[in-house]
Design an enzyme around this catalytic site. Sequence first.
Site, mmCIF file in Angstrom:
data_model
loop_
_atom_site.group_PDB
_atom_site.id
_atom_site.type_symbol
_atom_site.label_atom_id
_atom_site.label_comp_id
_atom_site.label_asym_id
_atom_site.label_seq_id
_atom_site.Cartn_x
_atom_site.Cartn_y
_atom_site.Cartn_z
ATOM 1 N N SER A 1 53.618 86.502 11.303
ATOM 2 C CA SER A 1 52.888 85.488 10.524
ATOM 3 C C SER A 1 52.615 84.246 11.370
ATOM 4 C CB SER A 1 53.690 85.104 9.278
ATOM 5 O OG SER A 1 55.001 84.696 9.632
ATOM 6 N N ASN B 1 64.870 82.696 4.418
ATOM 7 C CA ASN B 1 64.342 82.694 3.049
ATOM 8 C C ASN B 1 64.355 81.298 2.415
ATOM 9 O OD1 ASN B 1 64.080 85.376 3.498
ATOM 10 N ND2 ASN B 1 65.685 86.028 2.074
ATOM 11 N N THR C 1 21.515 69.283 -22.973
ATOM 12 C CA THR C 1 22.391 70.364 -23.421
ATOM 13 C C THR C 1 21.529 71.615 -23.274
ATOM 14 O OG1 THR C 1 21.691 70.200 -25.717
ATOM 15 C CG2 THR C 1 23.640 68.937 -25.121
ATOM 16 N N HIS C 2 22.139 72.730 -22.894
ATOM 17 C CA HIS C 2 21.381 73.957 -22.597
ATOM 18 C C HIS C 2 20.343 73.709 -21.498
ATOM 19 C CE1 HIS C 2 23.010 75.426 -26.481
ATOM 20 N NE2 HIS C 2 22.730 74.203 -26.886
ATOM 21 N N SER D 1 14.211 73.510 7.641
ATOM 22 C CA SER D 1 13.964 74.943 7.757
ATOM 23 C C SER D 1 13.264 75.197 9.068
ATOM 24 C CB SER D 1 13.088 75.398 6.596
ATOM 25 O OG SER D 1 12.368 76.563 6.952
ATOM 26 N N LYS E 1 10.686 71.208 4.413
ATOM 27 C CA LYS E 1 11.967 71.409 3.719
ATOM 28 C C LYS E 1 13.022 70.341 3.981
ATOM 29 C CE LYS E 1 12.451 75.483 1.661
ATOM 30 N NZ LYS E 1 13.045 75.592 0.346
ATOM 31 N N ASN F 1 16.777 70.787 2.685
ATOM 32 C CA ASN F 1 17.634 71.651 1.866
ATOM 33 C C ASN F 1 19.020 71.039 1.625
ATOM 34 O OD1 ASN F 1 15.684 73.644 1.609
ATOM 35 N ND2 ASN F 1 16.314 74.675 3.483
ATOM 36 N N GLU G 1 25.268 73.307 -1.667
ATOM 37 C CA GLU G 1 25.341 74.752 -1.944
ATOM 38 C C GLU G 1 26.661 75.337 -1.439
ATOM 39 O OE1 GLU G 1 20.915 76.463 -1.704
ATOM 40 O OE2 GLU G 1 21.414 75.143 -0.058
ATOM 41 N N TYR H 1 63.769 87.647 -2.475
ATOM 42 C CA TYR H 1 62.677 87.631 -1.514
ATOM 43 C C TYR H 1 62.168 89.035 -1.196
ATOM 44 C CZ TYR H 1 60.053 86.799 2.796
ATOM 45 O OH TYR H 1 59.074 86.746 3.742
ATOM 46 N N GLN I 1 55.298 86.562 2.294
ATOM 47 C CA GLN I 1 54.765 85.949 3.512
ATOM 48 C C GLN I 1 53.253 85.711 3.350
ATOM 49 O OE1 GLN I 1 56.292 86.799 7.560
ATOM 50 N NE2 GLN I 1 54.457 88.070 7.743
ATOM 51 N N LYS J 1 50.996 82.142 2.240
ATOM 52 C CA LYS J 1 50.443 80.997 2.964
ATOM 53 C C LYS J 1 48.938 81.026 3.213
ATOM 54 C CE LYS J 1 54.890 80.873 4.728
ATOM 55 N NZ LYS J 1 54.977 82.290 4.265
HETATM 56 N N1 ARG Z 1 57.864 84.614 7.810
HETATM 57 C C1 ARG Z 1 58.605 84.820 6.617
HETATM 58 C C2 ARG Z 1 57.771 84.361 5.409
HETATM 59 O O1 ARG Z 1 56.874 83.620 5.577
HETATM 60 C C3 ARG Z 1 59.891 84.054 6.659
HETATM 61 C C4 ARG Z 1 60.958 84.623 5.797
HETATM 62 C C5 ARG Z 1 61.447 85.903 6.345
HETATM 63 N N2 ARG Z 1 62.566 86.384 5.648
HETATM 64 C C6 ARG Z 1 62.948 87.662 5.719
HETATM 65 N N3 ARG Z 1 63.952 88.020 5.028
HETATM 66 N N4 ARG Z 1 62.284 88.521 6.415
HETATM 67 O O2 ARG Z 1 58.006 84.772 4.293
#
Ligand code: ARG
Length: 457
Positions: free
Chosen positions: A20, A107, A152-153, A274, A280, A282, A287, A314, A319, A322
């Site tokens: 990751s 974790n 409205t509408h 354009s 143009k 734009n 958008e 966990y 992971q 993110k």
């Molecule tokens: N890179 C992992 C995550 O973002 C960190 C936690 C990993 N924990 C584990 N038990 N493998 O979730």
Amino acid sequence: MWGGRFAEGPAAVMREINASIGFDKRMWRQDIQGSRAHAAMLARQGIVSAEDAEAIDRGLEQIAAEYADSGVPEDMRLEDIHMHVEARLAELIGPAAGRLHTARSRNDQVATDFRLWVRDAIDEIDTALAAFQSVLIGRAEEHAATVMPGFTHLQSAQPVTLGHHLMAYFEMVHRDRGRFEDARARLNECPLGSAALAGTGFDIDRFAVAEELGFDRPTDNSLDAVSDRDFALEFLFACATCSIHLSRLAEEVILWASQPFGFVQLSDAWSTGSSIMPQKRNPDAAELVRGHAGRIQGCLVALMTTMKGLPLAYSKDMQDDKPPVFEAHDLLALSIAAMTGMMGSIAFRADRMLQAAEAGFATATDLADWLVREAGVPFREAHHIVGSAVRLAETEGVALERLSIEQLKAIDPRIDNRVFGVLSVGASVASRTSHGGTAPDQVRARIAEARATIMGD
Ligand code: ARG
């Protein structure tokens, strides 16, 4: 990090799917911040020696300087940001680095880092939204009495003021900021010390670590702390809702900038041309703000779907929490900045708005209200009378206020000359003085109040 258990290393694709670092390196500041607080606490509790803790702290400080300087070097064998920092620490200070992970797991570490990151993101977005609100307020004040058609509408309904219309977005953004603030208050508990899932037998001080990291308190259940991501979902929902508001304004800018409307002209800085059609201008940025709202909603749905079937505690699925959060954040930050720049420099064409407001028989309700007020006609009957007046004006091709008093009297003899006082669009908006109504005085009052209580001016 777990070589003791295995005879062979991972397959190349195993490494790749497991890594990751490509995205979680964005949390390096938070990771180092959390580790420094943890190490200092371990020393205070006598779990690691003062010398080791000092070496750890100095090492972490140096890593922060290196990363700030030249970015985080990515090594897929080291999986994630937590391993990168720890491995670099070992290079810098030797075996003492191995003591940092006492009474901790990745974790609780990742849950802490991510909360810190989202908290920082919320603070940054709040500042950006406040700047956007200032622009809206400024433009609304300029146009507190500028008349435009209200729809409205998407059909001409009743005249409103442009200031009132812009302040509607101010209110939406005000609630958006409130949603981020609420999310921040709920996320502000520290998972660190929950360890892998069950807590730890070491005599740690979770309250001190929580305080040092700016959290209100430590979390109360170790299983919950390492496995829930509702703070990220709340953040994403706040992002998605905010992006919907920006998208609706963007949509209006797009409509208003089109030739049939002609209500606004975008500044050169916020228009694109354009390559084939020289005339143009734009509204690409608007958008894209509209488009980004769809992607941000996708981020919310992605994480909700990831979380919905996970047993405690966990699982590695988490992971994947993110990328959608980072993506939603980036798209929203860019959208807010774009709408702030665009709205600050857009030229409103008051003449075109007035013309459109006058063209759509938008004061028909005012005529009906007049009949109710001045002639005691029941509203439903007044509605019917005015319907006939509109029909006549339409056949004659004139505005309501251009019908003669004789024509109006022929429709209903109770109408007299005083009616012309309410048939103009200016008189119509000025009459909407109920709290929160579109009358210029109401708009100005809300602007003054908003400046004092929300913008802190
Ligand atoms: N890179 C992992 C995550 O973002 C960190 C936690 C990993 N924990 C584990 N038990 N493998 O979730």
